[in-house]
Enzyme design. Structure first.
Site, PDB file in Angstrom:
ATOM      1  N   LYS A 197       6.155  -4.296  -4.025  1.00 20.19           N
ATOM      2  CA  LYS A 197       7.602  -4.171  -3.863  1.00 20.19           C
ATOM      3  C   LYS A 197       8.047  -4.196  -2.402  1.00 20.19           C
ATOM      4  O   LYS A 197       9.020  -4.828  -2.051  1.00 20.19           O
ATOM      5  CB  LYS A 197       8.093  -2.891  -4.521  1.00 20.19           C
ATOM      6  CG  LYS A 197       9.597  -2.828  -4.537  1.00 20.19           C
ATOM      7  CD  LYS A 197      10.130  -2.056  -5.676  1.00 20.19           C
ATOM      8  CE  LYS A 197      11.625  -2.187  -5.766  1.00 20.19           C
ATOM      9  NZ  LYS A 197      12.058  -3.493  -6.274  1.00 20.19           N
ATOM     10  N   LYS A 235      13.641 -14.725 -10.178  1.00 23.22           N
ATOM     11  CA  LYS A 235      13.374 -13.627 -11.116  1.00 23.22           C
ATOM     12  C   LYS A 235      12.415 -14.097 -12.201  1.00 23.22           C
ATOM     13  O   LYS A 235      11.456 -13.423 -12.538  1.00 23.22           O
ATOM     14  CB  LYS A 235      14.706 -13.187 -11.714  1.00 23.22           C
ATOM     15  CG  LYS A 235      14.833 -11.771 -12.133  1.00 23.22           C
ATOM     16  CD  LYS A 235      15.158 -10.787 -11.046  1.00 23.22           C
ATOM     17  CE  LYS A 235      14.360 -10.937  -9.813  1.00 23.22           C
ATOM     18  NZ  LYS A 235      14.706 -10.131  -8.709  1.00 23.22           N
ATOM     19  N   GLU A 276      18.524 -17.021  -7.560  1.00 24.34           N
ATOM     20  CA  GLU A 276      18.002 -15.718  -7.961  1.00 24.34           C
ATOM     21  C   GLU A 276      17.449 -15.767  -9.393  1.00 24.34           C
ATOM     22  O   GLU A 276      16.414 -15.170  -9.689  1.00 24.34           O
ATOM     23  CB  GLU A 276      19.108 -14.658  -7.826  1.00 24.34           C
ATOM     24  CG  GLU A 276      18.744 -13.264  -8.285  1.00 24.34           C
ATOM     25  CD  GLU A 276      17.564 -12.637  -7.551  1.00 24.34           C
ATOM     26  OE1 GLU A 276      17.060 -13.222  -6.584  1.00 24.34           O
ATOM     27  OE2 GLU A 276      17.115 -11.557  -7.976  1.00 24.34           O
ATOM     28  N   CYS A 336       0.847  -1.189   0.000  1.00 20.28           N
ATOM     29  CA  CYS A 336       0.000   0.000   0.000  1.00 20.28           C
ATOM     30  C   CYS A 336       0.888   1.247   0.000  1.00 20.28           C
ATOM     31  O   CYS A 336       1.938   1.273   0.642  1.00 20.28           O
ATOM     32  CB  CYS A 336      -0.945   0.093   1.192  1.00 20.28           C
ATOM     33  SG  CYS A 336      -2.119  -1.245   1.279  1.00 20.28           S
ATOM     34  N   ASN A 355      -1.542   2.558   5.520  1.00 15.59           N
ATOM     35  CA  ASN A 355      -0.654   1.498   5.050  1.00 15.59           C
ATOM     36  C   ASN A 355      -0.239   0.698   6.280  1.00 15.59           C
ATOM     37  O   ASN A 355       0.307   1.274   7.220  1.00 15.59           O
ATOM     38  CB  ASN A 355       0.569   2.128   4.368  1.00 15.59           C
ATOM     39  CG  ASN A 355       1.702   1.128   4.123  1.00 15.59           C
ATOM     40  OD1 ASN A 355       2.863   1.498   4.122  1.00 15.59           O
ATOM     41  ND2 ASN A 355       1.382  -0.122   3.914  1.00 15.59           N
ATOM     42  N   GLY A 356      -0.533  -0.594   6.274  1.00 19.33           N
ATOM     43  CA  GLY A 356      -0.153  -1.419   7.421  1.00 19.33           C
ATOM     44  C   GLY A 356      -1.247  -2.411   7.751  1.00 19.33           C
ATOM     45  O   GLY A 356      -2.133  -2.673   6.937  1.00 19.33           O
ATOM     46  N   GLU A 392       8.713 -14.914 -10.861  1.00 20.04           N
ATOM     47  CA  GLU A 392       7.886 -13.812 -10.351  1.00 20.04           C
ATOM     48  C   GLU A 392       7.346 -12.933 -11.463  1.00 20.04           C
ATOM     49  O   GLU A 392       6.265 -12.372 -11.336  1.00 20.04           O
ATOM     50  CB  GLU A 392       8.622 -12.987  -9.291  1.00 20.04           C
ATOM     51  CG  GLU A 392       9.751 -12.145  -9.797  1.00 20.04           C
ATOM     52  CD  GLU A 392      10.398 -11.313  -8.691  1.00 20.04           C
ATOM     53  OE1 GLU A 392       9.700 -10.834  -7.792  1.00 20.04           O
ATOM     54  OE2 GLU A 392      11.623 -11.133  -8.735  1.00 20.04           O
ATOM     55  N   ARG A 423       3.828  -0.298  -4.822  1.00 20.15           N
ATOM     56  CA  ARG A 423       3.572  -0.809  -3.477  1.00 20.15           C
ATOM     57  C   ARG A 423       2.271  -1.612  -3.382  1.00 20.15           C
ATOM     58  O   ARG A 423       1.965  -2.197  -2.345  1.00 20.15           O
ATOM     59  CB  ARG A 423       3.515   0.353  -2.485  1.00 20.15           C
ATOM     60  CG  ARG A 423       4.766   1.182  -2.458  1.00 20.15           C
ATOM     61  CD  ARG A 423       4.626   2.332  -1.503  1.00 20.15           C
ATOM     62  NE  ARG A 423       4.562   1.869  -0.139  1.00 20.15           N
ATOM     63  CZ  ARG A 423       5.615   1.648   0.632  1.00 20.15           C
ATOM     64  NH1 ARG A 423       6.815   1.873   0.171  1.00 20.15           N
ATOM     65  NH2 ARG A 423       5.473   1.232   1.866  1.00 20.15           N
ATOM     66  N   HIS A 454      18.842 -36.758  -6.914  1.00 15.18           N
ATOM     67  CA  HIS A 454      18.185 -37.192  -5.676  1.00 15.18           C
ATOM     68  C   HIS A 454      16.679 -36.920  -5.714  1.00 15.18           C
ATOM     69  O   HIS A 454      16.048 -36.775  -4.679  1.00 15.18           O
ATOM     70  CB  HIS A 454      18.840 -36.515  -4.467  1.00 15.18           C
ATOM     71  CG  HIS A 454      20.273 -36.879  -4.323  1.00 15.18           C
ATOM     72  ND1 HIS A 454      20.689 -38.127  -3.923  1.00 15.18           N
ATOM     73  CD2 HIS A 454      21.409 -36.181  -4.583  1.00 15.18           C
ATOM     74  CE1 HIS A 454      22.012 -38.177  -3.929  1.00 15.18           C
ATOM     75  NE2 HIS A 454      22.456 -37.006  -4.328  1.00 15.18           N
ATOM     76  N   TRP A 496      -2.639  -2.796  -1.657  1.00 15.78           N
ATOM     77  CA  TRP A 496      -2.322  -4.211  -1.783  1.00 15.78           C
ATOM     78  C   TRP A 496      -3.189  -4.886  -0.729  1.00 15.78           C
ATOM     79  O   TRP A 496      -2.971  -4.720   0.473  1.00 15.78           O
ATOM     80  CB  TRP A 496      -0.839  -4.442  -1.511  1.00 15.78           C
ATOM     81  CG  TRP A 496      -0.391  -5.836  -1.831  1.00 15.78           C
ATOM     82  CD1 TRP A 496      -0.040  -6.330  -3.053  1.00 15.78           C
ATOM     83  CD2 TRP A 496      -0.230  -6.920  -0.904  1.00 15.78           C
ATOM     84  NE1 TRP A 496       0.333  -7.647  -2.942  1.00 15.78           N
ATOM     85  CE2 TRP A 496       0.222  -8.040  -1.639  1.00 15.78           C
ATOM     86  CE3 TRP A 496      -0.426  -7.063   0.470  1.00 15.78           C
ATOM     87  CZ2 TRP A 496       0.479  -9.270  -1.045  1.00 15.78           C
ATOM     88  CZ3 TRP A 496      -0.165  -8.298   1.055  1.00 15.78           C
ATOM     89  CH2 TRP A 496       0.283  -9.384   0.298  1.00 15.78           C
TER      90      TRP A 496
HETATM   91  C1  F6R Z   1      12.208 -10.128  -5.881  1.00 19.30           C
HETATM   92  C2  F6R Z   1      12.115  -9.100  -4.866  1.00 19.30           C
HETATM   93  C3  F6R Z   1      11.769  -9.525  -3.492  1.00 19.30           C
HETATM   94  C4  F6R Z   1      12.554  -8.704  -2.466  1.00 19.30           C
HETATM   95  C5  F6R Z   1      12.079  -9.054  -1.061  1.00 19.30           C
HETATM   96  C6  F6R Z   1      12.830  -8.288  -0.008  1.00 19.30           C
HETATM   97  O1  F6R Z   1      12.537  -9.584  -7.120  1.00 19.30           O
HETATM   98  O2  F6R Z   1      12.272  -7.935  -5.126  1.00 19.30           O
HETATM   99  O3  F6R Z   1      11.998 -10.888  -3.298  1.00 19.30           O
HETATM  100  O4  F6R Z   1      13.902  -8.963  -2.617  1.00 19.30           O
HETATM  101  O5  F6R Z   1      10.713  -8.779  -0.947  1.00 19.30           O
HETATM  102  O6  F6R Z   1      12.621  -6.915  -0.140  1.00 19.30           O
HETATM  103  P1  F6R Z   1      13.619  -5.888   0.496  1.00 19.30           P
HETATM  104  O7  F6R Z   1      14.922  -6.056  -0.205  1.00 19.30           O
HETATM  105  O8  F6R Z   1      13.012  -4.543   0.252  1.00 19.30           O
HETATM  106  O9  F6R Z   1      13.724  -6.227   1.950  1.00 19.30           O
END
Ligand code: F6R
Length: 603
Positions: free
Chosen positions: A598, A481, A477, A2, A100-101, A484, A27, A500, A74
């Site tokens: 994010k 990537k 990673e 949010c 937000n929260g 997602e 957000r 395994h 969100w």
């Molecule tokens: C994936 C991504 C998330 C963040 C995770 C932690 O592309 O961006 O997995 O890495 O939510 O977020 P931060 O780094 O803001 O603590």
């Protein structure tokens, strides 16, 4: 999760709020809404869906005002719907809020307020704040906000407006970010700096339970006991352009391409004199007998890379922990543990909680954070900033690369301190670190090749990523990537682990992305590749393999030469581009993948 924004000033609040919401949409994007005081009451327009849906509705109505609040959601409590969208008002429509929260005691409060006659319109936890504010309201809005805050359990960043005070906006935060922007035409509240950058680079960072009273001509700060506070504004060095797409199709691609610059600045900040260097020099690794790297998502994956690097160079054990697990596991840590918290936003709820848990056990907390003034940056004992600038795409790219750069810098510094590396040895590793930006530029010169391979994967149902040792760390990673943003199922496995169990998932034409940068393990990963090819898989090999097996089923993207410890920074660029182009070929909303946000400020 949010985003909230508020404005009080000389200009029309509606376009300012909408423009700010655009910068906060990363957000959350389940719904968006705005409330302005229009002269006769609140004019509220709120709508399920993305911000552009709200913008269309706003085109058909002529709401106007010099004070207002906005929200991009969100969903946590209550499905995405018009009614559950913010802003929320109390039953008497006298007080409007954006939140937000998460309010943890909302059920008890709701019951109590319903008993007192409040009629709830939504299923959200947030509405309870507006209802409670109306319940407490006695003509003094500041006092009301203090009462409300004292009654709430959970996390909140709040913007509050009241019909009786059409010149005043009040904001408060606890465990969720909120900044106050001040400009010559008016003042702002916002969840994040980019939302106000077009108007000002002067911001105040609020601490928990600090309250701001904003009017057109100024802002005042109070603590929860209503005592005035003196705070100092900070000047943001990010330009407004750095948070703009600037002609790129997606923020994600723009941010991938920015990486040489980001790496140059981050590497320089950990190597050369300056704030980061000063912080690093203060840490004496010989005082610790272990390190715990704690983070979520991609930041966790950066920690896994960091483990391989730090253990190899410094010979200190490194545990890598998911913050959401660490916080509840009664971790075995004490004052001899250095906890490294890694977070782009500095606001991830689980990472914050893990940091607090670690500090309560006496551990020393060093954070690697991108957002200045964020909770983790402020509360950790030491903070090293990544110089990634604003990262808008939900999937992290440049911040991840910058986290790796800081981890390399720390590892070299610790290894020198611990006597595991001679100054001459350290020089060699520093040269490798400083060469990363140029090598990244070289990889970006191969975009077309990555795009071509990615275009062949659009129909894949599943993609597996394999690697050994530090290549496995970066495979994690690559897989995250891809899944997602492309919504293709994907898993990462250590190459040696395939047989395994996982190998049973390999079918004709399953794509396996193999990462191969560890010369001493080339033979091993090549035999894993042969094993999957012989079971029908196609393999995309990323790395430097002098004698790759010749096979129709094998394609190669070669990386510039590098020692294995630094190769994850190079593989990462190819993996990011690969994920990006797979998603782009599928025509997906790359910057805002479904269900994600994010900054994950809820548990
Ligand atoms: C994936 C991504 C998330 C963040 C995770 C932690 O592309 O961006 O997995 O890495 O939510 O977020 P931060 O780094 O803001 O603590």
């Amino acid at each position: 999760m949010c985003g909230i924004i508020g404005y009080v000033g000389l200009r029309d609040a509606v376009p300012i709020i909408v423009q700010g919401l655009k910068k906060l949409e990363y957000r959350g994007y389940d719904s968006a809404g705005i409330a302005v005081w229009g002269g006769n009451g609140f004019d509220i327009v709120k709508q399920k869906g993305r911000l552009n849906v709200l913008e269309e509705r706003l085109r058909d109505c002529t709401i106007k005002g010099n004070i207002g609040i906005g929200h991009t959601r969100w969903a946590t409590h209550g499905e995405p719907s018009d009614t559950n969208s913010h802003p929320h008002v109390g039953s008497r429509s006298k007080i409007a809020i954006v939140h937000n929260g998460i309010i943890e005691n909302y059920k008890q409060l709701k019951e109590l307020l319903e008993h007192k006659g409040a009629v709830f319109a939504s299923q959200t936890d947030s509405e309870v704040i507006a209802q409670l504010a109306e319940y407490y309201y006695n003509g003094d809005l500041l006092e009301t906000v203090i009462h409300v805050s004292n009654a709430l359990e959970g996390s909140y960043a709040l913007g509050v407006m009241s019909l009786d005070h059409p010149d005043t906006l009040i904001a408060i935060k606890k465990d969720n970010p909120l900044i106050i922007g001040v400009s010559d035409h008016g003042n702002f509240i916002a969840s994040d700096v980019p939302a106000v950058l077009q108007h000002t680079n002067k911001v105040y960072y609020l601490n928990d339970k600090e309250i701001t009273v904003l009017q057109r001509n100024g802002v005042e700060f109070y603590n929860i006991n209503r005592e005035p506070l003196q705070k100092t504004a900070e000047t943001i060095s990010w330009s407004a352009d750095s948070a703009e797409k600037g002609g790129w199709e997606h923020f994600m691609l723009k941010e991938i391409v920015e990486q040489p610059k980001v790496l140059r600045e981050t590497v320089s900040s950990v190597v050369n004199p300056g704030n980061n260097r000063e912080v690093i020099d203060k840490i004496d690794i010989t005082k610790f007998n272990k390190i715990a790297a704690v983070a979520c998502g991609s930041a966790y994956n950066a920690g896994v890379v960091g483990k391989y690097v730090i253990e190899k160079l410094c010979r200190i054990p490194v545990d890598v922990e998911l913050a959401s697990e660490f916080r509840y596991k009664d971790a075995i840590i004490d004052e001899k543990t250095l906890v490294i918290l890694i977070s782009q936003s500095g606001e991830t709820a689980d990472t914050i909680a893990a940091m607090r848990e670690a500090r309560s056990k006496g551990a020393v907390c060093l954070s690697i954070v991108n957002v200045t003034g964020s909770t983790i940056a402020k509360e950790s004992d030491f903070c090293v900033y990544t110089a990634a600038g604003p990262e808008i795409a939900v999937a992290t790219t440049k911040a991840f690369s910058a986290q790796l750069a800081v981890l390399y810098g720390l590892a070299i510094h610790f290894a020198l301190q611990a006597g595991e590396l001679s100054p001459a040895g350290a020089k060699g590793f520093l040269a490798e670190l400083e060469a990363l930006p140029e090598k990244t530029e070289h990889i970006l010169g191969q975009i077309d090749l990555v795009q071509k391979h990615a275009s062949e994967c659009v129909g894949c149902k599943s993609i597996f990523f394999i690697g050994r040792n530090i290549d496995y760390a970066i495979a994690l990673e690559g897989s995250l990537k891809l899944k997602e943003i492309s919504y293709i199922h994907s898993e990462a496995y250590a190459g040696g682990e395939l047989k395994h169990g996982t190998i049973s998932l390999i079918e004709e034409d399953t794509l396996v992305v193999a990462i191969a940068n560890c010369p001493r393990l080339h033979g091993k990963i090549m035999s894993n590749i042969e094993q999957v090819i012989s079971r029908g898989a196609k393999v995309l090999l990323i790395g430097n393999v002098p004698q790759a097996v010749q096979d129709d089923k094998l394609s190669v993207i070669a990386l510039p030469p590098s020692t294995e410890l630094f190769s994850p920074s190079l593989s990462a660029i190819v993996l990011q581009l690969f994920a990006y182009y797979v998603a782009a070929n599928k025509g997906l909303d790359i910057d805002k993948p479904r269900n994600l946000a994010k900054s994950v400020t809820v548990e």
